[in-house]
Design a protein around this motif. Structure first.
Motif: not given
Length: 255
Positions: A35, A95-96, A40-42, A93, A150, A162-163, A160
């Motif tokens: 991620a 989710r987009p 990703a924005e964690v 994190a 998701w 998905h990002y 992870g």
């Protein structure tokens, strides 16, 4: 503030954040690593032993070591998670955004196919497909039906990644543009075809195959080579075979 007080506050913040619909659970170090690598924005990272997690980052992912060290806080994970990952770390994190994901799927020209999963039922299989799609550089993975791609179990199985691609749920009316190649036992042997970069590669559910409505929309029916009397391949195996036939990411250049 005492260490116990700090841990209590951290646990409280985690519980408050974990209920937010726009946050995704990243279970284990590899999910966190991937991620971070793919932007990703964690928001939070908790670890039973932050020092051990930092050591993992130094050994396995030095490219994100600084981020892991900055984000990780000590807290007991038992009671916060259904099960604690062997690496003893979990993260939340963002989710987009759906609008950005749909825009990415609509964009043409497309450098790689989109994988379409038609009413999949097994969460682990969907996660494995996301992992494959990320590795092959596919434009995205979209699902039709009521399964949320998701879902925490899908994200866990996807490690992870998905990002690293675009993952969305769509309807028949909102399929991305491009020629639709539906995998079907009655289709033309995939080895006789060249799959274009803008293809939609559609795979049916594990039990029932492609739905009649998606089959009717298909521009091409495609079959995978299979020995007689063998009923089917696992979903992720079928996706891997099709993406490998398409071609995958460019070969690494020798230095």
């Amino acid at each position: 503030m005492s260490e116990q007080g700090s841990a209590d506050e951290t646990v409280r913040q985690w519980r408050d954040a974990a209920g937010q619909e726009d946050l995704v659970l990243l279970d284990g170090f590899h999910a966190l690593k991937h991620a971070l690598r793919f932007g990703a924005e964690v928001r939070m990272v908790l670890a039973e032993d932050p020092g051990a997690v930092r050591a993992l980052a130094a050994e396995l992912a030095p490219d994100v070591e600084a981020d892991v060290a900055r984000l990780t806080r000590a807290a007991p994970l038992k009671g916060l998670l259904a099960r604690v990952h062997p690496t003893g770390v979990a993260a939340l994190a963002v989710r987009p955004g759906r609008a950005a994901g749909l825009a990415a799927l609509e964009r043409l020209p497309r450098p790689a196919p989109v994988v379409v999963l038609d009413n999949p039922r097994n969460l682990g299989n969907v996660g494995a497909v996301v992992r494959l799609a990320a590795g092959f550089g596919a434009t995205g993975v979209v699902t039709r039906g009521d399964l949320d791609p998701w879902h925490p179990n899908v994200v866990r199985a996807g490690a992870g990644l998905h990002y690293a691609t675009t993952v969305e749920r769509i309807t028949l009316e909102t399929l991305p543009p491009g020629p639709l190649y539906a995998l079907d036992p009655e289709g033309e042997d995939i080895r006789a075809l060249t799959l274009p970069d803008d293809a939609l590669l559609a795979f049916g559910s594990e039990r029932h195959g492609i739905s009649p409505e998606l089959r009717d929309r298909a521009d091409h029916l495609v079959s995978l080579p299979m020995r007689p009397q063998v009923s089917s391949y696992n979903l992720a195996t079928s996706v891997a075979m099709a993406l490998f036939h398409w071609g995958g990411p460019p070969a690494a250049q020798e230095k």
